[in-house]
Design an enzyme around this catalytic site. Sequence first.
Site, PDB file in Angstrom:
ATOM      1  N   HIS A   1      23.993 -10.515  -9.402  1.00 45.24           N
ATOM      2  CA  HIS A   1      24.598 -11.486  -8.491  1.00 45.24           C
ATOM      3  C   HIS A   1      23.846 -11.584  -7.163  1.00 45.24           C
ATOM      4  CE1 HIS A   1      27.465 -13.761  -6.133  1.00 45.24           C
ATOM      5  NE2 HIS A   1      27.345 -12.810  -5.214  1.00 45.24           N
TER       6      HIS A   1
ATOM      7  N   CYS B   1      29.220 -19.652  -7.248  1.00 49.35           N
ATOM      8  CA  CYS B   1      27.983 -19.095  -7.807  1.00 49.35           C
ATOM      9  C   CYS B   1      27.930 -19.319  -9.314  1.00 49.35           C
ATOM     10  CB  CYS B   1      27.910 -17.599  -7.493  1.00 49.35           C
ATOM     11  SG  CYS B   1      26.437 -16.779  -8.136  1.00 49.35           S
TER      12      CYS B   1
ATOM     13  N   CYS C   1      28.937 -14.081 -12.308  1.00 48.21           N
ATOM     14  CA  CYS C   1      30.063 -14.909 -11.881  1.00 48.21           C
ATOM     15  C   CYS C   1      30.560 -15.824 -13.004  1.00 48.21           C
ATOM     16  CB  CYS C   1      29.675 -15.721 -10.657  1.00 48.21           C
ATOM     17  SG  CYS C   1      29.497 -14.711  -9.156  1.00 48.21           S
TER      18      CYS C   1
ATOM     19  N   SER D   1       0.818  -1.209   0.000  1.00 49.61           N
ATOM     20  CA  SER D   1       0.000   0.000   0.000  1.00 49.61           C
ATOM     21  C   SER D   1       0.852   1.260   0.000  1.00 49.61           C
ATOM     22  CB  SER D   1      -0.922   0.017   1.220  1.00 49.61           C
ATOM     23  OG  SER D   1      -0.164   0.197   2.408  1.00 49.61           O
ATOM     24  N   GLY D   2       2.040   1.182   0.607  1.00 48.85           N
ATOM     25  CA  GLY D   2       2.894   2.355   0.721  1.00 48.85           C
ATOM     26  C   GLY D   2       2.712   3.133   2.001  1.00 48.85           C
ATOM     27  N   GLY D   3       1.965   2.586   2.951  1.00 50.85           N
ATOM     28  CA  GLY D   3       1.768   3.290   4.206  1.00 50.85           C
ATOM     29  C   GLY D   3       3.079   3.620   4.896  1.00 50.85           C
TER      30      GLY D   3
ATOM     31  N   GLN E   1      -0.119  -5.590  13.216  1.00 51.88           N
ATOM     32  CA  GLN E   1       0.721  -4.609  13.880  1.00 51.88           C
ATOM     33  C   GLN E   1       0.740  -4.905  15.384  1.00 51.88           C
ATOM     34  OE1 GLN E   1       2.794  -2.525  12.670  1.00 51.88           O
ATOM     35  NE2 GLN E   1       2.180  -2.264  10.524  1.00 51.88           N
TER      36      GLN E   1
ATOM     37  N   ASP F   1      -2.052   0.602   6.296  1.00 48.84           N
ATOM     38  CA  ASP F   1      -1.857   0.318   7.717  1.00 48.84           C
ATOM     39  C   ASP F   1      -1.004   1.429   8.324  1.00 48.84           C
ATOM     40  OD1 ASP F   1       0.465  -0.535   6.290  1.00 48.84           O
ATOM     41  OD2 ASP F   1       1.129  -1.631   8.061  1.00 48.84           O
TER      42      ASP F   1
END
Length: 373
Positions: A335, A304, A309, A94-96, A189, A147
Amino acid sequence: MGIRFRVIKEDDKTLARIGIVETLHGSFETPVFMPVGTQATVKTLTPEEVLECGGRIILSNAFHLALRPGSELIRNLGGLHRFMHWDRPILTDSGGYQIMSLSPLVKITDAGILFKSYLDGKELFFTPEEVIRIEEDLGSDIIMPLDECIPYPSSKEKAREALDRTIRWLVRSIKAKTREDQALFGIVQGGMFNDLRMEALERVSNMEVEGIAIGGLSVGEPKEMMYDILEYIIPCAPKDKPRYLMGVGTPLSLVEGVIRGIDMFDCIFPTRLARHGGVFTSKGRLIITNAEFTSDSRPIDEECNCYTCRNYSRAYIRHLFKAEEALGPRLTTIHNLYYILHLMERIRTAIKDGNLLELREEIAYYYRKELSV
């Protein structure tokens, strides 16, 4: 139902489990790490590169996309999947948290959040209903309600107030939701107080949500405190819904979260670290810009198999950073993302094979000093 979730394997020694989440845009196995594409892009990478690294679901941010370019524009261009050229699952936050951390002079009331845009200073007002409308415009598969996330430390009184407001906003979000093809998660919360966390979990679990998200952790508290809260509440979480720990994404914290029953994670840390020359390896974290790598012909990690890599040396990548060439952060991002997503694959394999605690000891040996993010 926006998603279908089923558990296919439970660990005998811990609360860890393997599950499958099915959405209209495909399925993914849990435990899963979601690369963060805040602005409809995982910074520096193409969707094909994210997929090659092992990404199966991306997180984007409704707040940022609502400010720029606007959710209506994205809707009119066919929705977020088409807009960002990603045909697999997407979760939108939401970005709250971002509103409260990026915007000056935020005013929070039961009605919503009054704030100023970090782009142009324009005064804006977000309500739970408006956030749902934005996310329905975007068309993501999993959506998060508005929230209230409080800072650490905060008083119990403040935590209680944020808990109750978050629940009231969730009720309004459920009523506002109209799209059946999207899954709404509820956010737990309660600050750093176990009794409030348990109350929030019980209240959210009894509502019409398709997943349980744990918010307001990894906000500066000691990591042991976060683990203690998870140990206290997750055994009481519904077994038939995915559990999402918001904003957590370093190697050891991912393993520790899975051991405590978490299914989904996201965090900007792996890609942000990469853009500043920090890289994860099988032997701990390195700073690729350090002078010791000036003539090092080895890959970032000899164990890796990522694109970086397989093709480039530490010396070359260090040179790119020192020359301020854009390819440097791209290669380290590939990576780090591969490392984290491959770690999640190793975690799922360890659950299947019954040796998750042994994997935890290996990761802890090299990453015990990491920050809790």
